[in-house]
Design a protein around this motif. Structure first.
Motif, PDB file in Angstrom:
ATOM      1  N   VAL A 288      11.620  23.858  38.914  1.00 49.91           N
ATOM      2  CA  VAL A 288      11.159  24.761  37.635  1.00 49.91           C
ATOM      3  C   VAL A 288      11.116  23.999  36.152  1.00 49.91           C
ATOM      4  CG1 VAL A 288      13.243  26.094  37.358  1.00 49.91           C
ATOM      5  CG2 VAL A 288      11.091  27.016  36.647  1.00 49.91           C
ATOM      6  N   GLY A 289      12.350  23.207  36.224  1.00 49.78           N
ATOM      7  CA  GLY A 289      12.662  22.638  34.694  1.00 49.78           C
ATOM      8  C   GLY A 289      12.991  23.516  33.896  1.00 49.78           C
ATOM      9  N   PHE A 290      13.289  22.962  32.791  1.00 50.66           N
ATOM     10  CA  PHE A 290      13.312  23.904  31.434  1.00 50.66           C
ATOM     11  C   PHE A 290      12.714  23.401  30.238  1.00 50.66           C
ATOM     12  CE2 PHE A 290      17.227  21.253  31.171  1.00 50.66           C
ATOM     13  CZ  PHE A 290      17.296  21.153  29.672  1.00 50.66           C
ATOM     14  N   CYS A 291      12.484  24.206  29.115  1.00 57.09           N
ATOM     15  CA  CYS A 291      11.940  23.656  28.005  1.00 57.09           C
ATOM     16  C   CYS A 291      13.079  23.736  26.878  1.00 57.09           C
ATOM     17  CB  CYS A 291      10.564  24.503  27.524  1.00 57.09           C
ATOM     18  SG  CYS A 291       9.276  23.924  28.658  1.00 57.09           S
ATOM     19  N   SER A 323      14.971  13.245  29.752  1.00 59.70           N
ATOM     20  CA  SER A 323      13.664  12.990  28.945  1.00 59.70           C
ATOM     21  C   SER A 323      13.154  14.143  28.433  1.00 59.70           C
ATOM     22  CB  SER A 323      12.816  12.081  29.685  1.00 59.70           C
ATOM     23  OG  SER A 323      12.478  12.649  30.988  1.00 59.70           O
ATOM     24  N   CYS A 324      12.487  14.117  27.278  1.00 59.03           N
ATOM     25  CA  CYS A 324      11.951  15.272  26.837  1.00 59.03           C
ATOM     26  C   CYS A 324      10.354  15.012  26.111  1.00 59.03           C
ATOM     27  CB  CYS A 324      12.435  15.863  25.764  1.00 59.03           C
ATOM     28  SG  CYS A 324      11.938  17.517  25.004  1.00 59.03           S
ATOM     29  N   THR A 368       8.623  34.375  26.953  1.00 57.80           N
ATOM     30  CA  THR A 368       7.813  33.130  26.573  1.00 57.80           C
ATOM     31  C   THR A 368       6.594  33.101  27.379  1.00 57.80           C
ATOM     32  OG1 THR A 368       9.128  31.887  28.002  1.00 57.80           O
ATOM     33  CG2 THR A 368      10.033  31.872  25.689  1.00 57.80           C
ATOM     34  N   PRO A 369       5.544  32.354  26.959  1.00 55.76           N
ATOM     35  CA  PRO A 369       4.547  32.244  27.913  1.00 55.76           C
ATOM     36  C   PRO A 369       4.764  31.658  29.307  1.00 55.76           C
ATOM     37  CG  PRO A 369       4.084  31.553  25.589  1.00 55.76           C
ATOM     38  CD  PRO A 369       5.418  31.589  25.758  1.00 55.76           C
ATOM     39  N   HIS A 370       5.910  30.822  29.582  1.00 56.59           N
ATOM     40  CA  HIS A 370       6.164  30.365  31.004  1.00 56.59           C
ATOM     41  C   HIS A 370       7.040  31.363  31.679  1.00 56.59           C
ATOM     42  CE1 HIS A 370       8.889  28.397  28.296  1.00 56.59           C
ATOM     43  NE2 HIS A 370       9.943  28.520  29.365  1.00 56.59           N
ATOM     44  N   TRP A 371       7.442  32.423  31.019  1.00 58.92           N
ATOM     45  CA  TRP A 371       8.571  33.387  31.619  1.00 58.92           C
ATOM     46  C   TRP A 371       8.404  33.523  33.022  1.00 58.92           C
ATOM     47  CZ3 TRP A 371       8.427  38.141  33.899  1.00 58.92           C
ATOM     48  CH2 TRP A 371       9.645  38.754  34.160  1.00 58.92           C
TER      49      TRP A 371
END
Length: 887
Positions: A288-291, A323-324, A368-371
């Motif tokens: 899933v990763g994260f922002c 990396s971002c 958030t939109p990706h919740w």
């Protein structure tokens, strides 16, 4: 460790550092940690010394130097003192050294005037040295000096060469040094070929294809860093994960993660931030990763501050540990770093971290939109560490259908939904979907674990459910090489079901022969099994050649063709396990992908269970056959000697031995060995028709080479007799081949060539082309194709044989063409991606390189292939030509 090895690559950088021996200069060798800066300076020192230049070497990482000596002048003095002989023990130089020693004290750094006096004395020393000739001062890790330019300028000013190395870390010292020098020479990541050479040097043996690919995948953005590669190799050795098989290094378990050593600089950097650093790496590596927007939620669920996470993020991104992208998505470009961090934290901590994230996100009012994607991902990663919540099932299923980027992600989310759903209709439907997906992606290890989990949950199963679960369990365990566990049998068979799949698995592990129809009746979907196997059987028998090929594969213990036919699109060949590895050996041999086939044979040697004597015999003998054609006689003998002389596939063994003897020019012994073996074993049940046909073809070819007319007639008669008795496609092909060869029968030669071409065996096709050249009297097109195939698969002896036949027919041997065996791993991947229709940007993303690097590689590939366009590359021999897909 790296500098003790002979320098690999870096020729362009060494050329840039050439010195005329007169002009003073300050140059810098810049590169990442582990890029080989010390190795380059070491080789430069040797080159300069060979040209007669006196070389002074200084290392700034020496902890023994005085702490107060910011300019490392004491270290430079030591280097001069150790080379006094080169200066003729000049008394003026010795006196100047003593003067410098007197002023180079802790107090010299106390005032600007004293520093000026010390640096002037240094300049005077090197001015005296210059009267005897210019020297080269090589300073390793110069960026560890407080003010490198100030400390080195007096040496350059006196007329000498100074070459300093520094990291590309962006430190103040490195930036100051690089901005004020005459030349900066950068050390880019090494190519795949150079890294392979570094591996071979460090290991003392070539690394198997599987090792090279596994390291490349694990190291990600560090895969071109020689220091990291050597360090990881050493760590794998310490863990006893590397073993030498037939002269090449192989990993014991390819599925076990490859981790960076604990002392690697990236691991140390992560540890600077303790739990915060480890959490960021683990979350970035999750599916899933994260922002960046998730940092407040991460801080809240762990009880740490957002500021701490933000600071750790900045440092880890700058160092390349994370990396971002522009959208704020954080990832880890070095999977081996993730493995090292996961090893340190433990699996339980990772599960609890994801559980905490899932619970925190579910409690948040601000979404958030990706919740929903984040929730589904963390719930899936938490597994059973999270209590069952049926209310999450709709969200999970929606995300699996809508946003999951990969089949692996969809599977993980569906498994979470299955666990949270509990017993009932939804659970059954999800179970079927998960099992079907696992078969489709070829993950039989996970399939076995999931079926075991389903049964362990308890409850009763309808008879149809029990039969289906046993089918899946048997299919999974046949692939993984483990017999079906007793607890599974007890739980499922007690319902009254006695599935054919379980009986097949028992016979398989007992070493009994398999049959395509038996495979279909055991493993085909329920609809086909209900019809008594008629559907798959009708499909096969509609094409006699296909049915024969299927039976021939089963006779060699290769189940994959029969499973493909039985399961159709629902089946994918797995990436590991004895069945998959053995099929890869046979398939790679036929397709001409011999490096891949030999790699699979080596991995099969390490399989602890599931590979029976027929499999091992077949893999080893095919490996010997490939090594023989490649001219690797020692390896070929090693493979043959590993095959027990117990009667397992005796004609196959004779076929290989005849070929190896023929390669070494001992034709008479080759004939005696081959014909004696045939006479002894031809009627034995261990002699399959596939093996008999191969041996007869080879004996016929041998008889032509030795001029044995009577021997040739005997082989032809035996081929005709055997075909009349057994009527198999393999024997018919052999009969046509032998008639075309011995009688120069064009119809027979054409029939053999077409049948062999249809099956796709490259080396046999090359030999059939030679038969066509002999029979038709128009050798050019056939010998050109035979030579092209030989070059493509790297069969040096087949190439030499074809060149001899070309010369005998007055043909000019074609110029050597590039073959896939001469391409690096990156180039091989790139050719395959071009063939799949990927754009340059897509290739760059998949290979984790820049678009510009892709363009450079393609330019080189066009030159190797002799073309100017992507279409030309696809049509060239580098792309494998037509018919080189998976068989």
């Amino acid at each position: 460790m790296l500098q003790r090895l002979e320098l690999v690559g870096r020729s362009a950088q060494l050329d840039a550092l050439r010195w005329d021996g007169h002009s003073p200069a300050l140059r810098v060798v810049r590169g990442a940690s582990g890029s080989g800066r010390s190795a380059v300076l070491g080789q430069l020192a040797r080159n300069l010394a060979e040209s007669g230049t006196v070389v002074l070497q200084v290392r700034c990482d020496d902890d023994s130097r005085p702490v107060w000596d910011a300019y490392r002048i004491t270290t430079v003095m030591d280097a001069v003192r150790s080379n006094l002989d080169a200066f003729g023990n000049d008394a003026t130089i010795i006196d100047s050294l003593d003067s410098l020693r007197r002023v180079c004290t802790p107090g010299a750094y106390a005032s600007s005037w004293r520093r000026h006096v010390m640096l002037s004395s240094l300049s005077s020393l090197f001015a005296l040295i210059r009267r005897r000739g210019a020297v080269a001062l090589l300073v390793d890790d110069a960026d560890r000096m407080d003010h490198p330019v100030i400390g080195l300028a007096p040496v350059v000013g006196a007329g000498h060469l100074v070459v300093a190395s520094c990291a590309d870390s962006g430190s103040v010292s490195a930036a100051d040094l690089c901005s004020r020098v005459d030349q900066v020479v950068d050390l880019p990541p090494m190519s795949d070929d150079e890294i392979e050479a570094v591996l071979g040097q460090a290991a003392g043996a070539p690394a198997d294809l599987s090792v090279r690919r596994r390291l490349r995948d694990a190291l990600g953005s560090l895969c071109g860093n020689p220091g990291t590669v050597v360090a990881v190799l050493g760590d794998l050795r310490r863990r006893r994960r590397l073993v030498q098989v037939r002269g090449q290094l192989v990993l014991r378990d390819l599925l076990e993660p490859v981790a960076l050593p604990a002392e690697h600089e990236l691991c140390n950097l992560v540890e600077l931030f303790a739990e915060a650093g480890r959490d960021l790496v683990l979350l970035a590596a999750a599916e899933v990763g994260f922002c960046l927007d998730d940092l407040p939620a991460i801080a809240e669920c762990t009880g740490r501050s957002v500021v701490a996470y933000g600071h750790a993020m900045d440092v880890l991104v700058l160092a390349g540990a994370l990396s971002c992208d522009p959208a704020g998505l954080v990832t880890c470009p070095v999977p081996a770093l993730v493995a090292a961090v996961a090893e340190k934290t433990g699996a339980d901590h990772i599960l609890l971290l994801h559980r905490s994230m899932a619970e925190q996100l579910l409690e948040d009012e601000w979404r958030t939109p990706h919740w929903s994607r984040a929730v589904a991902g963390h719930v899936a990663a938490a597994g059973r560490a999270m209590r069952a919540r049926p209310d999450l099932v709709p969200l999970l299923l929606e995300e699996a259908a809508r946003n999951a980027a990969t089949e692996h992600a969809r599977l993980a989310i569906r498994r979470a939904a299955w666990w949270h759903a509990g017993r009932g209709p939804a659970e059954v439907r999800l179970r079927q979907e998960i099992c079907g997906s696992l078969v489709r992606v070829g993950d039989h290890r996970q399939l076995a674990a999931f079926v075991d989990e389903v049964v362990a949950e308890g409850g009763s199963f309808e008879q149809d459910e029990a039969v289906e679960l046993m089918r899946l369990a048997a299919l999974a365990h046949v692939h993984t090489g483990q017999s079906v566990p007793t607890r599974l049998r007890t739980a499922l068979v007690e319902t009254g079901a006695a599935p054919a799949s379980l009986a097949f698995a028992d016979r398989w592990f007992a070493g009994h022969d398999a049959d395509p129809v038996d495979v279909a009746l055991s493993f085909a979907p329920a609809g086909d099994r209900d019809s008594g196997g008629i559907a798959p059987q009708t499909t096969w028998t509609a094409n006699a050649s296909t049915a024969d090929d299927m039976r021939a594969a089963c006779a060699q213990r290769d189940l994959v063709p029969a499973l493909r036919a039985a399961l159709g699109g629902e089946y994918a060949v797995p990436g590991e396990g004895p069945v998959a590895l053995y099929h890869r050996v046979l398939n790679g041999y036929d397709r001409g992908d011999w490096e891949r086939a030999l790699s699979a044979a080596r991995q099969l040697e390490l399989v602890e269970s599931g590979a029976d004597s027929v499999m091992m015999c077949g893999a080893r003998l095919l490996a010997a056959e490939m090594c023989g054609w490649k001219g690797a006689d020692r390896q070929a003998r090693s493979w043959v000697e590993a095959v027990p002389q117990d009667g397992t596939r005796p004609l196959f063994r004779a076929w290989v031995r005849v070929g190896l003897l023929d390669h070494t020019g001992d034709d008479e012994e080759a004939w005696q060995v081959g014909w004696s073996a045939y006479e002894r074993w031809a009627g034995d049940e261990a002699a399959t028709e596939v093996d008999a046909a191969r041996l007869l073809r080879r004996l016929a070819t041998l008889s032509v080479g030795t001029g044995g007319t009577r021997e040739g007639r005997d082989v032809l008669a035996e081929a005709a007799r055997r075909y009349t008795a057994h009527r198999s496609t393999e024997l018919l092909t052999a009969l046509h081949f032998i008639r075309g060869l011995l009688e120069r029968s064009v119809p027979s030669a054409q029939a053999a060539e077409q049948m062999i071409r249809g099956r796709g065996s490259r080396v046999e096709l090359a030999l059939a082309c030679q038969v066509m050249a002999r029979a038709t009297g128009e050798p050019r097109p056939w010998l050109d194709e035979a030579y092209e195939i030989a070059e493509l698969i790297g069969a040096t002896r087949l190439s030499a044989m074809t060149r001899r036949v070309m010369g005998d027919n007055g043909m000019v041997v074609p110029a050597r063409r590039a073959s896939r065996s001469h391409l690096s791993d990156t180039e091989l991947q790139m050719v395959d991606l071009v063939r799949a229709g990927r754009t340059n940007r897509q290739i760059a993303s998949e290979l984790r390189i820049s678009v510009k690097t892709v363009e450079k590689h393609l330019t080189k590939l066009f030159a190797k292939a002799g073309c100017r366009t992507r279409y030309g590359l696809v049509a060239s021999s580098l792309a494998g030509g037509p018919g080189f897909g998976e068989q």
